[in-house]
Structure formats: C-alpha cells, structure tokens
Design a protein around this motif. Structure first.
Motif, PDB file in Angstrom:
ATOM      1  N   TYR A 182       0.726  -1.176  -0.116  1.00  0.00           N
ATOM      2  CA  TYR A 182      -0.149   0.069  -0.003  1.00  0.00           C
ATOM      3  C   TYR A 182       0.921   1.192  -0.018  1.00  0.00           C
ATOM      4  CZ  TYR A 182      -3.245   3.450   1.502  1.00  0.00           C
ATOM      5  OH  TYR A 182      -4.097   4.732   1.751  1.00  0.00           O
ATOM      6  N   ARG A 183       1.884   1.198   0.824  1.00  0.00           N
ATOM      7  CA  ARG A 183       2.871   2.361   0.698  1.00  0.00           C
ATOM      8  C   ARG A 183       3.566   2.467  -0.481  1.00  0.00           C
ATOM      9  NH1 ARG A 183       8.373   3.142   2.188  1.00  0.00           N
ATOM     10  NH2 ARG A 183       8.609   1.113   2.404  1.00  0.00           N
ATOM     11  N   SER A 189       1.172   6.404  -6.453  1.00  0.00           N
ATOM     12  CA  SER A 189       0.129   7.191  -6.744  1.00  0.00           C
ATOM     13  C   SER A 189       0.575   8.626  -6.529  1.00  0.00           C
ATOM     14  CB  SER A 189      -0.986   6.751  -5.912  1.00  0.00           C
ATOM     15  OG  SER A 189      -2.128   7.749  -6.181  1.00  0.00           O
ATOM     16  N   ASP A 190       1.143   8.907  -5.440  1.00  0.00           N
ATOM     17  CA  ASP A 190       1.733  10.392  -5.003  1.00  0.00           C
ATOM     18  C   ASP A 190       2.623  10.855  -6.115  1.00  0.00           C
ATOM     19  OD1 ASP A 190       0.166  10.207  -2.947  1.00  0.00           O
ATOM     20  OD2 ASP A 190       1.803   9.730  -1.562  1.00  0.00           O
ATOM     21  N   ARG A 191       3.771   9.990  -6.732  1.00  0.00           N
ATOM     22  CA  ARG A 191       4.481  10.284  -7.641  1.00  0.00           C
ATOM     23  C   ARG A 191       3.560  10.760  -8.889  1.00  0.00           C
ATOM     24  NH1 ARG A 191       6.809   8.373 -11.806  1.00  0.00           N
ATOM     25  NH2 ARG A 191       5.834   6.349 -11.947  1.00  0.00           N
ATOM     26  N   PHE A 193       0.470  11.570  -8.986  1.00  0.00           N
ATOM     27  CA  PHE A 193      -0.349  12.698  -8.943  1.00  0.00           C
ATOM     28  C   PHE A 193       0.470  13.899  -8.786  1.00  0.00           C
ATOM     29  CE2 PHE A 193      -3.862  10.395  -6.254  1.00  0.00           C
ATOM     30  CZ  PHE A 193      -4.406  10.121  -7.394  1.00  0.00           C
ATOM     31  N   ASP A 194       1.910  13.844  -8.264  1.00  0.00           N
ATOM     32  CA  ASP A 194       2.633  14.823  -8.327  1.00  0.00           C
ATOM     33  C   ASP A 194       3.282  15.291  -9.839  1.00  0.00           C
ATOM     34  OD1 ASP A 194       4.835  16.799  -7.099  1.00  0.00           O
ATOM     35  OD2 ASP A 194       6.225  15.436  -7.859  1.00  0.00           O
ATOM     36  N   THR A 195       3.617  14.278 -10.810  1.00  0.00           N
ATOM     37  CA  THR A 195       3.763  14.611 -12.061  1.00  0.00           C
ATOM     38  C   THR A 195       2.613  15.233 -12.800  1.00  0.00           C
ATOM     39  OG1 THR A 195       5.290  12.375 -12.112  1.00  0.00           O
ATOM     40  CG2 THR A 195       4.780  13.219 -14.062  1.00  0.00           C
ATOM     41  N   GLN A 196       1.474  14.483 -12.406  1.00  0.00           N
ATOM     42  CA  GLN A 196       0.415  15.042 -13.178  1.00  0.00           C
ATOM     43  C   GLN A 196       0.105  16.547 -12.784  1.00  0.00           C
ATOM     44  OE1 GLN A 196      -3.175  13.022 -12.437  1.00  0.00           O
ATOM     45  NE2 GLN A 196      -4.632  14.172 -13.928  1.00  0.00           N
ATOM     46  N   TYR A 197       0.155  16.882 -11.348  1.00  0.00           N
ATOM     47  CA  TYR A 197       0.277  18.192 -10.919  1.00  0.00           C
ATOM     48  C   TYR A 197       1.125  19.022 -11.437  1.00  0.00           C
ATOM     49  CZ  TYR A 197      -0.080  22.030  -7.628  1.00  0.00           C
ATOM     50  OH  TYR A 197      -0.249  23.233  -6.951  1.00  0.00           O
ATOM     51  N   GLN A 198       2.309  18.577 -11.619  1.00  0.00           N
ATOM     52  CA  GLN A 198       3.470  19.409 -12.136  1.00  0.00           C
ATOM     53  C   GLN A 198       3.155  19.377 -13.752  1.00  0.00           C
ATOM     54  OE1 GLN A 198       7.205  17.457 -11.645  1.00  0.00           O
ATOM     55  NE2 GLN A 198       7.359  17.955  -9.406  1.00  0.00           N
ATOM     56  N   ARG A 199       2.418  18.513 -14.376  1.00  0.00           N
ATOM     57  CA  ARG A 199       2.168  18.739 -15.789  1.00  0.00           C
ATOM     58  C   ARG A 199       0.857  19.871 -15.976  1.00  0.00           C
ATOM     59  NH1 ARG A 199       0.692  14.075 -16.684  1.00  0.00           N
ATOM     60  NH2 ARG A 199       2.772  13.068 -17.276  1.00  0.00           N
ATOM     61  N   LYS A 200       0.235  19.738 -14.913  1.00  0.00           N
ATOM     62  CA  LYS A 200      -1.068  20.969 -15.105  1.00  0.00           C
ATOM     63  C   LYS A 200      -0.400  22.369 -14.815  1.00  0.00           C
ATOM     64  CE  LYS A 200      -4.781  17.786 -13.779  1.00  0.00           C
ATOM     65  NZ  LYS A 200      -5.762  17.633 -12.557  1.00  0.00           N
ATOM     66  N   ILE A 201       0.629  22.255 -13.889  1.00  0.00           N
ATOM     67  CA  ILE A 201       1.265  23.454 -13.540  1.00  0.00           C
ATOM     68  C   ILE A 201       1.937  23.989 -14.525  1.00  0.00           C
ATOM     69  CG2 ILE A 201       2.848  24.715 -12.321  1.00  0.00           C
ATOM     70  CD1 ILE A 201       2.118  22.993  -9.707  1.00  0.00           C
ATOM     71  N   ALA A 202       2.723  23.202 -15.446  1.00  0.00           N
ATOM     72  CA  ALA A 202       3.261  23.462 -16.757  1.00  0.00           C
ATOM     73  C   ALA A 202       2.457  23.828 -17.695  1.00  0.00           C
ATOM     74  CB  ALA A 202       4.226  22.373 -17.162  1.00  0.00           C
ATOM     75  N   GLU A 203       1.365  23.233 -17.872  1.00  0.00           N
ATOM     76  CA  GLU A 203       0.229  23.569 -18.887  1.00  0.00           C
ATOM     77  C   GLU A 203      -0.266  24.878 -18.548  1.00  0.00           C
ATOM     78  OE1 GLU A 203      -2.392  20.198 -19.202  1.00  0.00           O
ATOM     79  OE2 GLU A 203      -1.160  19.235 -20.239  1.00  0.00           O
ATOM     80  N   ALA A 204      -0.654  25.240 -17.447  1.00  0.00           N
ATOM     81  CA  ALA A 204      -1.200  26.371 -16.882  1.00  0.00           C
ATOM     82  C   ALA A 204      -0.182  27.558 -17.152  1.00  0.00           C
ATOM     83  CB  ALA A 204      -1.556  26.270 -15.446  1.00  0.00           C
TER      84      ALA A 204
END
Length: 639
Positions: A182-183, A189-191, A193-204
C-alpha cells in the motif's frame, strides 16, 4: 514505520501461576510467588501454614539478595499432625518448627523432558521427605501434582499461544506486506499525482505565457496598424499634395504648350504669308519679264518661256502636293514630323480625354463625395500586377468591378484606369514579365469597357509622343530654350529641374515596351481593339516620317523587343522587308550621326535583326502559374 508490539491474547497468570513455566524470576518475584503459594495453602487446608521467620530482609540482605547463598524453608509440627488432631490446631500452633535441609538452586539441573523433571523433583522431595513427616510429603505431592497440572495447562496454553502467535505473526507479516504494498502504491500514486500536478502547472504556465504573448502580439499589431494608418494618412496627404502640385504643373504645362502651339501657328501663318508673298512676287516678275520679252522675241521663244514657266509652276505645285500628302501642318520650315492620319487619331483621342477630365472635374466640384480613395485603389491594383495568371485574373476582375461600381461614376474609374501607362512607366525598371502582365490586364479590361481604349491610348500619346508616332525637330526660332524643347517632347520637371536625358530615355523605352506588349497581346475570349494591325501601321508611319536620332532609336528598339515576334508571325516576308529598311537605311543614318550615346542602341537593334531574335517569343510573354479558369464571365486561355 515503527516496530510492532505483539501481546498474547490470554491471561498473564493462571491460578496465581505465571504463564511462563520456567520464568527468569527476580528475588521480588520469587517472594511474590511464595506468598501466593502460602495463601493458597492456607485457603485449601484446615491447618494454617505458619512461617517462623518473616520474609522481610534487612537492607544488607536486600543489597546482597542476588548472592549465591541458600535459603532455609521451615515447616511447623502442627502441619505434620494435621490429620490426627484437627481439634488441637489452635493450641499447638506456636510449637517449634522443624528445620529443613538447606539447598542451593544452582545445584539443581532441570532437563527439557517432563519425565526427567519429574524424577529429579521426586528425588529431591524424597530426600526432603526423609527429614519431614507424612503430611509434609503429601503436601508436596499435592503441590507437585498441582504444579504438573499447571505446567501441562501452561504448556497447552503456550502451544496454543505459539500457534496463535504464529498465525498472528503471519497475519502481521501479511499485514506488513500489504502495508508495504500500500505504501509503495501510495508512493507511486503520489508520484503520478505529483507528475500530473506538475504537468498541469506547466500547462497552466504555458497557457498563461501564451496568453501574455498573444496579448503582446495583439498590442503590437494594434500599434503597427496605428503606425501604418498614420503613415498611410500621411502618405495620402503627401500624395494629395503632390497630385495638386502635379495638376498645377500640368495646367501650367498645358498653358505653356497652348501658348507655344499658338506661337507656332502664328509663325506658320507668317511663314505661309511670306511664302505666298514671295510666290506672288515671283509670278509678278515672271509676268513682267514675259511681257518685255514678248515684244522682242519670236513666237518660238515665247513658247519656250511658257514651257519653262509651266515647269516652274510644276515644281511649286509638286512640292505643295508632297507636303499635303504627309501633313497639312508640315509646311516649309515646319518642326513637326508625323503622318497626317496619326496626327488626326492623336487629336481625336486627346479631345476625348480632355472632355472626360473636364467632366470629372465638374463632378468633383458638384459632388460632396471624395473620389480620391477610389483613384488610389485603382493605382494600388495597377502596382500589384505580377506576371502570373492568377494575379492577372484577379486584378482585371477587380478593375472591371470598380468600373461597374454604382457608388462611383464610371468616368472616374475609367479616368483612373486610363492612367495605366503613366503608372507603369513610372516604374522604368520593370521586367518584361510585368510589362506583358500589364498588357494582359489592359486587353481584358478594355474588351469589357470598350471606350476606355481610346482614353488609354491618349494617355500613351500624352506620356510619349513616339507612340503616335510623332517627332518634334529642334529649332532655335521655334523654341525659346533647349529646356522648352525638352518639355515639348516629354521631359519631366522635378523640383524645378528638368530630368536627365538618361531618365527620359528609360521612361520612353518603358512606354514603348508596354505599347509593343499591348499590340502583341492576344487573349482567347477577349478582343484586343489595338492589336497587331495597329502595330504594323505604327511601324510604317515611323519609318516613313520620323528621322533617325537617339530618341527614335530607343523608341524603335523598345517596340521591336515586345512586338516584333507577333508582327513577324503575322506578316512574315513583309515584316522582313521592314527589317531590311531598318538595317540598311535607319541604322546607317544613325551611324552617320557619329554619336557615342547611340552605339549601345544601334548594337542592340543590329543584333536583334542579325540574330533573328524576332523568331523567339519574348521572355515573359507567357504568364506563369496555373491556367485561369474563370475571368469575369469568360475562360481566357493565355498563350
């Protein structure tokens, strides 16, 4: 993740006995266990278990309680006699105690098997029983049996606990593995999400920067449009001012030309009067001489004088006949060299152009509309003509639409289109492809607006007298100065100065190239009202009437470059005869002038005839690009 603490799911003590059968007891624990056994014995038996010595120890003993000394266990005599005299227990309670044998726990060795433990215990107990009575022996047996039962129960519980512990351990390991998975899954999952978040930030961020860049581009475009608008407005004002100045200059030039024409007519009238007076005086003298001779000579002499007089009269009449055959205005001492038919056509075309200009001037004065933008649009379309079929189709369509535009009088549009030669000639360095493209546009527009051709030819004649063809001979008596003569033949004045002969010759050649391209242009589906027949007539009038000089040489060279191919293809041997006249007579007359400025032009004409370049289609005569499929209701085929 921290360590797990596992605990047994069972009581820590059973019947006051610890779960562990072989505990590692401390001294305090041992005392506690003994106390519990004491209480149990007191509760289970009628005779109380009495100790003679307190289990309390002094401080010295507490300090040394971990020493390897043996301890003494004592049992009262009353306990031995418990079965015989139960009624006297209370009375004999304080009797002396029996001293037991000392023993050391270190001397006792416990085996792993239950039988060995049991035998060792029996040996020890049997040894002790030799020293005590039967009651104590029974007590120890009971205690031993009880202990064995407790141990067995403890072992069973321990086995159950071990099984439970193993199951719990397996469960804990499984849980630990699940937790680890699970860990890891959560980390992945966190990685993600972090990549997706960074991608969204980059796209924004990219969208934000793109919007900022778009805003900057929009602002820059607005600024550029504003600058272009200001520049266009300023250019329009400058052009309007230049146009007004040009109009004033043209009006002054027309006034000067009109004054010169009247002066020339006056001079010609004076010359005619002088000629008539001289003729009358000669006739009078001849008549008087004949009268004097009539009285003294014979009839044969009189007849001879009459033949001589008639011969003199033929000379005069023949000279007048020759003059009338060329041009009515070209008399003795005339400075204009041209064919009468050419001058007549020129005069008619110029009259139509003047009438149109006068009509437009009246319209502009009487109307509140500003037609300058319409005229500028026509001029812009003319400058945008290129040597491609699509461009020719588009520009001709737009020019025809402007002529048919109901919001603007047609005379304004036609007058703007009539300036076609002037606009083209101002670009004296145009390649042949652009010249032929302009000729295509002229043919396609004038075929749909027929009366515009005469106006356009009038502009040709006004801009270049050699398109008539017409030549003005320099005469000091006819012109006040050399500059006045140059203005008469078409030199332009710029900033108060007359242009150079080189610039004038370049513009003259450009006029003749465009005129020759117009003569040779044929477009299927469109009629050229000034085609090869007019070109042949121009060449004949040119060779019959114009002298050989630098102006006529440049005009002839420019015309042959663009029109010679079509004239040869149509007239063949007749055109060859024309070329022979040019080669033998015109070029010879140019060579006799011994003018170094003529050498280049003479060489070009000579090379054109000798190398038979008239057999090759001029470069640019065929437009580039795909065929024009539709042009103003027709489908022209460009050859």
């Amino acid at each position: 993740m921290g360590a797990f603490k596992l605990e047994l799911r069972c009581p820590q003590r059973v019947n006051e006995v610890g779960v562990d059968p072989n505990p590692d007891w401390s001294f305090d624990s041992l005392l506690s266990e003994l106390s519990s056994l004491e209480n149990k014995l007191n509760n289970s038996s009628s005779a109380p278990f009495t100790k003679t010595l307190s289990r309390g120890f002094s401080s010295r003993q507490i300090v040394n309680r971990r020493s390897r000394r043996a301890f003494v266990m004592r049992v009262s005599d009353d306990e031995v006699e418990d079965n015989d005299s139960e009624g006297d227990d209370e009375k004999d309670h304080t009797q002396s105690l029996v001293v037991a044998k000392r023993f050391n726990y270190d001397d006792i060795h416990l085996c792993d098997s239950d039988d060995s433990d049991y035998e060792n215990d029996l040996d020890s107990y049997s040894y002790l029983m030799e020293k005590v009575g039967l009651v104590e022996s029974s007590l120890f047996e009971l205690s031993q049996e009880h202990q064995l039962g407790v141990k067995e129960e403890i072992r069973n519980q321990i086995s159950a606990l071990e099984m439970e512990l193993m199951r719990e351990s397996e469960k804990s390991n499984s849980a630990f593995n699940r937790v680890e998975k699970y860990r890891e899954a959560r980390k992945e999952s966190d990685r993600k999400f972090d990549t997706q978040y960074q991608r969204k930030i980059a796209e924004a961020l990219d969208n934000h920067l793109t919007s900022i860049q778009r805003d900057h581009e929009l602002k820059s475009q607005i600024e550029e449009r504003k600058i272009r608008s200001d520049a266009a407005h300023e250019e329009a004002r400058r052009k309007e001012k230049a146009l007004q100045e040009e109009r004033l200059r043209q009006e002054r030039a027309r006034a000067e030309a009109e004054a010169k024409r009247k002066a020339e007519e006056a001079k010609m009238a004076a010359l005619e009067a002088e000629r008539k007076a001289a003729k009358e005086a000669a006739e009078k003298e001849a008549a008087e001489a004949s009268k004097k001779q009539a009285a003294t000579v014979s009839g044969e002499d009189v007849a001879g004088n009459r033949v001589h007089a008639s011969s003199a009269n033929w000379d005069v009449n023949s000279q007048g006949a020759v003059s009338n055959g060329t041009n009515k205005s070209q008399l003795a001492g005339s400075i204009i060299r041209a064919a009468e038919s050419a001058l007549s056509l020129e005069q008619k075309r110029l009259e139509k152009l003047r009438a149109l200009e006068e009509q437009n001037r009246s319209l502009k004065l009487s109307s509140n509309m500003d037609f300058s933008s319409h005229e500028r649009h026509v001029a812009r379309l003319i400058k945008q003509i290129r040597g491609t079929k699509e461009n020719v189709r588009a520009k001709s369509s737009e020019l025809v639409k402007l002529c048919q535009n109901p919001s603007c009088p047609q005379s304004i549009s036609i007058a703007a289109i009539a300036t076609f030669p002037k606009k083209v000639a101002s670009q004296s360095e145009l390649p042949d492809s652009a010249v032929f493209a302009c000729a295509y546009v002229i043919v396609m527009v004038t075929s749909q607006v027929p009366h515009s051709m005469n106006l356009l030819l009038a502009e040709f004649h006004r801009g270049c007298i050699y398109t008539v063809p017409r030549h003005v001979t320099y005469s000091k008596s006819a012109f006040e100065s050399k500059e006045a003569y140059q203005k008469t033949i078409g030199y332009q004045e710029q900033n108060g100065k007359i242009e150079s002969t080189t610039d004038y010759l370049k513009r003259l050649e450009c006029y003749m190239r465009l005129y020759g391209a117009l003569v040779q242009t044929e477009v299927q589906g469109f009629q050229n009202s000034h085609g090869p027949n007019e070109g042949w007539a121009w060449l004949a009038r040119f060779l019959n009437n114009l002298p050989a000089n630098i102006y006529t040489a440049v005009a002839l060279n420019g015309f042959l470059k663009t029109a010679g191919f079509v004239l040869f293809r149509k007239y063949r041997s007749q055109f060859g005869k024309m070329l022979n006249i040019i080669y033998n007579d015109f070029l010879e007359a140019l060579r006799k002038r011994q003018d170094s400025g003529l050498n280049a032009t003479v060489a070009e004409i000579q090379s054109y005839i000798q190398d038979k370049k008239f057999l090759q289609e001029p470069e640019g005569a065929r437009l580039q690009g795909s065929l024009v499929s539709h042009v103003i209701g027709g489908q022209p085929e460009f050859r």
